[in-house]
Each structure stands twice: as C-alpha cells, then as structure tokens.
Design an enzyme around this catalytic site. Structure first.
Site, short mmCIF file in Angstrom:
data_model
loop_
_atom_site.label_atom_id
_atom_site.label_comp_id
_atom_site.label_asym_id
_atom_site.label_seq_id
_atom_site.Cartn_x
_atom_site.Cartn_y
_atom_site.Cartn_z
N LYS A 74 31.76 83.96 7.27
CA LYS A 74 31.74 83.01 6.16
C LYS A 74 33.17 82.63 5.84
O LYS A 74 34.06 83.50 5.85
CB LYS A 74 31.05 83.67 4.96
CG LYS A 74 30.87 82.75 3.75
CD LYS A 74 30.15 83.48 2.61
CE LYS A 74 29.88 82.56 1.43
NZ LYS A 74 29.17 83.25 0.33
N SER B 291 25.03 80.72 -1.38
CA SER B 291 26.17 79.97 -0.90
C SER B 291 26.52 80.24 0.56
O SER B 291 27.24 79.45 1.17
CB SER B 291 27.40 80.31 -1.76
OG SER B 291 27.75 81.68 -1.59
N SER C 269 23.62 85.16 -2.81
CA SER C 269 24.08 84.28 -1.73
C SER C 269 23.92 84.81 -0.30
O SER C 269 24.22 84.08 0.64
CB SER C 269 25.53 83.88 -1.94
OG SER C 269 25.57 82.86 -2.90
N1 GLN Z 1 23.72 80.83 -6.65
C1 GLN Z 1 24.53 81.72 -7.44
C2 GLN Z 1 25.71 80.96 -8.00
O1 GLN Z 1 25.79 79.79 -7.78
C3 GLN Z 1 24.98 82.89 -6.62
C4 GLN Z 1 26.08 82.56 -5.69
C5 GLN Z 1 26.55 83.73 -4.90
O2 GLN Z 1 25.86 84.74 -4.77
N2 GLN Z 1 27.75 83.60 -4.39
O3 GLN Z 1 26.54 81.50 -8.68
#
Ligand code: GLN
Length: 486
Positions: free
Chosen positions: A76, A151, A175
């Site tokens: 990532k 994400s 995410s």
């Molecule tokens: N969807 C959540 C956010 O937007 C979690 C994102 C994540 O786990 N990095 O904060």
C-alpha cells in the site's frame, strides 16, 4: 502461476521448477495487462522487482531462503519504501521519494519478498471506497462500475485480480477488512501494536495497524509472521514473541465458542448478505463450534466515536505537511508570506475529504469543545473496549458480517459522507478496542463477494487465522476469481 497459493509457489521455487524472475515477470505482465482497467497501482517498480527477484534466485540456489523468498508482494502506498515514491494517495506527497523503508517493508524484504509496486489508496487512508485518491478511483475487479472498498482498495483489488499473491494494507477503522470483503479476498488486521507503525504514514496513531491481504488465510499467516514483531522504533509496538502462525493454523481443530452479536444483524444489513453470513456461520458450527447470540451494547456508538477520535489525531498528524522540507509546494509560493505559503500548499495539496477531517479534528480538539467532544469520545471508546472484553470472557471469537452491503457503485456515496462512514459500522469497534480481526470470502450476492468478519481477543491472530483456514478447507469461496482474471 497466479492461481497458486504462496505455499505452493514457495514449493515450486525451492524445487527450482520456476525461478523468482519468471514468477515476478508473470505478475508484472499481469499488471501491465490488467491494471489499466483497475487502477490498483500508483507505481509499478519493474526494474527493482526484477533485481530483487535475481537476488532471491541466488538465495534460493544457495539454500539460504526463507518461506517467502522470491514471492512477489505489493505494498500500500502508505508504507515508506526506500528510493520509491510514497504518495499516500495524495497530491501532497506526489513528489515524495522515501529515504528509508517502513519496518514492515524492511522485514518482508529481508525475508526475500519481491516488491512489485505500490498500490492505490484513499488519500491518507481516509475513505471506504478508494474514491478520494489523487490518482483516481480503483475499480472492483468483480464489476468495474463498483468500488473495491477502501482505503486499501488498490491492495485488495490487486490480490482479487491475482496481480499479486499478497499485498500489505492498513486498517484504522476497517481499511483492510472492508475492501477484503468487497473485493472477495482474505484480509487480516492484527492486534494494535503487533506490526510496527514505523514508516507507515500516520493517520490516527492510536488506531492505525498494518496487516495483509492474500487469497487464503494460510498465505496471510505466512506473510503476517514475517511482518509482525517488536520494533523499538515504534513506541506502541508490542514486545511479545510472534507465534509461528503458519504452523499453528495446521494444529487440530479445537471446539470453539463463537459469539454472534445480535446488533450486527440489525436493519442496516442487506438481507441477502445476512443470509450468506448465516450460512457461513452454520458451516463453522459444523466444523465444531457453539454459536451464542450476544449483544455489544455500545456498538451503535462506534462510528460517532471514531469520527471524533480519528479526525482529532489526523488533524495533529497531518500538521507536518506544509511544503517546507518535502511534499507539495504551490508554484511560486516562495514569494508569499509564511502563513499564506502554508495555506496555499495545504489548500492545493490536500483533497476534500482530508480537509473535512482536519476541520473536524481541529474543532473537536479546540478549547471549549475538547471536553464535550474529544474527552467524551475517549470515554465512550473505553466503554466499547469493555463491551468487547466482557464478550471475550464468554466466547473465543466474535463473528458476523464485515460490511452492511456488497460493493456499491462508483460515485454512489461520494456526496453523502455519513452514508460512506456507515460502511464501517461493523469494523470500527475492533480498532477502537485494538483487537485483531479479519475478513474472509463467504459467498456472493448478485455476483458480488460477501465477507465474513471474525474478531478475536488481543493477540488471538492464530485463532482467527486457524478458524479461517479450516473454513477455507471446507469451502471454495476464496478460490473464486473475478471473470476475466482467471
Ligand atoms: N473508512 C474509514 C475512514 O475513512 C476507515 C479508514 C481506514 O481504516 N484507514 O476513516
């Protein structure tokens, strides 16, 4: 080759039936062929990959190889990678080439894994659909009009389309698990502190945790084993030995007591999705488990709590991006006074969702509001943790859906942040409580993958992976590949 597990590929490498260079070329070719339609990669490191594969072949020839030597992986783009662009999905870091490797990257490199490139992601890991990336959205390989989740959507899509045998991800509120569910792959977020956060661009430091995507739990176990462990450079790193996950998941099945939270099946959950999850639970029951229904009393407060705590930490963490030493600098900004210089760089360098989080975070931390919001949220966070601790005095694991629905359409939720945030309703609790959790493929609704979530008590990674592994020995959902990517 891309339909083999990591264990099978490792076997073939050690027996010299294939070389690491051949294997790496195979995946690079697949990326070249398929990624234009998916946009899963921000950077493909072809030359570095081939050089690393040659080194892996030398190690394999000399007999000094680990279980992962010569196996390709994608990272990532939130992980710092020496000499390679590390953008975090943001214009702010579009020009940033990291001078060092994140610990997780360094350890996988030391194991001999071959980095194929860096995967697309929501900007600074803020999102659930991969639509906030400066590099454009990632498409779900099961249906390219839909999101892969976020994400870590690029990593999930890359593994789903078999463009890489494994990929790293990070999970602050879901995410890893949410994109794993929406893209139909296996994803694990270990206990907070299990994998070092050193060199992982910080979003919300008390929640961020690195983990891995792979086709199977067995593969995830192999990679996690190599990534995890104490790191003196991360003050929240757990100083606990790393169990041999890959060996522990093969031990004989022991009867489990699995808690199924009632409110995971409330009205927000798509009925067909619920049915697939219930069928999966019945399958686990058959393996030898007692299912008990229970309640997580404060679950409904997890999303509002998270959206105070995470933005607060993000607003502080992202203060470092000012365009002075590195990162985006607006053309001609040097001519401006200092405050305008900062404002211009940040206004142009950050996207809308990141700005929204910075504004919320600054607000909830400001004098006069700190007690009402931030402190209150910390107290509720404690209640949520205690809720889980209570549950784990009764049961070995918790299980339920990973997300409320399968993959939704691109653009469908971008104008409604609350709807977008609710996607993480089942995943956020484990982050607030620092617990290990994973998502595994367990069915389909209208040809879109469904995810089964397993949550464990602290450091129960082996139990999670073993349950997933036995489930995968009894089912074949995890072996389905999106049409066109076979
Ligand atoms: N969807 C959540 C956010 O937007 C979690 C994102 C994540 O786990 N990095 O904060």
């Amino acid at each position: 080759m891309h339909d083999s597990t990591i264990a099978q590929l490792a076997e073939a490498l050690r027996a010299r039936r294939i070389s690491a260079v051949e294997l790496t070329r195979h995946f690079l070719d697949r990326i070249a062929r398929h990624d234009p339609a998916l946009n899963a990669f921000i950077t493909v490191t072809e030359d570095e990959a081939l050089r690393a594969a040659e080194a892996a072949d030398r190690r394999l020839a000399s007999g000094d190889a680990s279980a992962l030597t010569g196996i390709p992986i994608a990272h990532k783009d939130i992980f710092c990678t020496e000499g390679v662009k590390t953008s975090c999905g943001s214009r702010m870091l579009d020009n940033f080439v990291s001078p060092y490797d994140a610990t997780a990257v360094e350890r996988l490199k030391a194991a001999g894994m071959v980095m194929l490139g860096k995967t697309n992601m929501d900007e600074f890991a803020m999102g659930s659909s991969n639509e906030t990336s400066w590099y454009g959205p990632v498409k779900n390989p099961w249906d390219t009009t839909r999101v892969p989740g976020g994400s870590s959507g690029g990593s999930a899509a890359a593994v789903a389309a078999r463009l890489a045998p494994a990929a790293t991800g990070t999970d602050t509120g879901g995410s890893i698990r949410q994109p794993a569910a929406l893209s139909g792959v296996t994803g694990i977020k270990p206990t907070y502190g299990r994998v070092s956060r050193y060199g992982m661009v910080a979003f919300a430091s008390s929640l961020d945790q690195a983990g891995v995507f792979a086709a199977t739990a067995e593969d995830a176990a192999l990679v996690l084993e190599a990534m995890a462990g104490f790191d003196p450079r991360d003050s929240t790193s757990l100083d606990e030995p790393v169990p041999p996950y890959a060996a522990e998941i093969e031990t004989p099945w022991e009867r489990l007591k699995i808690g199924v939270p009632k409110n995971f099946f409330d009205e927000g959950l798509d009925p067909a999705y619920a049915e697939a999850v219930r069928a999966a639970l019945a399958e686990i029951e058959k393996l030898g488990a007692d299912l008990v229904t229970l309640d997580l009393e404060y679950l409904h407060l997890s999303v509002p709590t998270y959206y105070v705590v995470a933005p607060a930490e993000a607003s502080s963490n992202l203060a470092r991006f000012d365009g002075v030493r590195y990162g985006y600098r607006s053309p001609g900004a040097e001519q401006l006074d200092l405050v305008t210089f900062y404002k211009r760089n940040r206004a142009e360098g950050f996207g809308a969702e990141v700005k929204r989080r910075i504004l919320i975070g600054t607000y909830v931390l400001s004098a006069g509001y700190y007690d009402a919001y931030y402190l209150k949220a910390q107290r509720v966070r404690k209640l949520i943790s205690e809720d889980f601790a209570r549950a784990f005095r009764e049961v070995d694991l918790l299980a339920g859906p990973t997300t409320p629905t399968p993959a939704f359409g691109l653009g469908q939720k971008t104008n409604d942040p609350i709807q977008m945030y609710l996607n993480d309703i089942y995943t956020i609790g484990a982050n607030l409580a620092g617990l290990p959790a994973m998502s595994i493929p367990c069915g389909f609704v209208d040809n879109l993958p469904v995810g089964l979530q397993l949550i464990g008590p602290p450091l129960a990674e082996s139990r999670l992976l073993k349950t997933a592994h036995y489930f995968q020995k009894a089912t074949d959902w995890h072996r389905r590949v999106p049409p066109g990517y076979e």
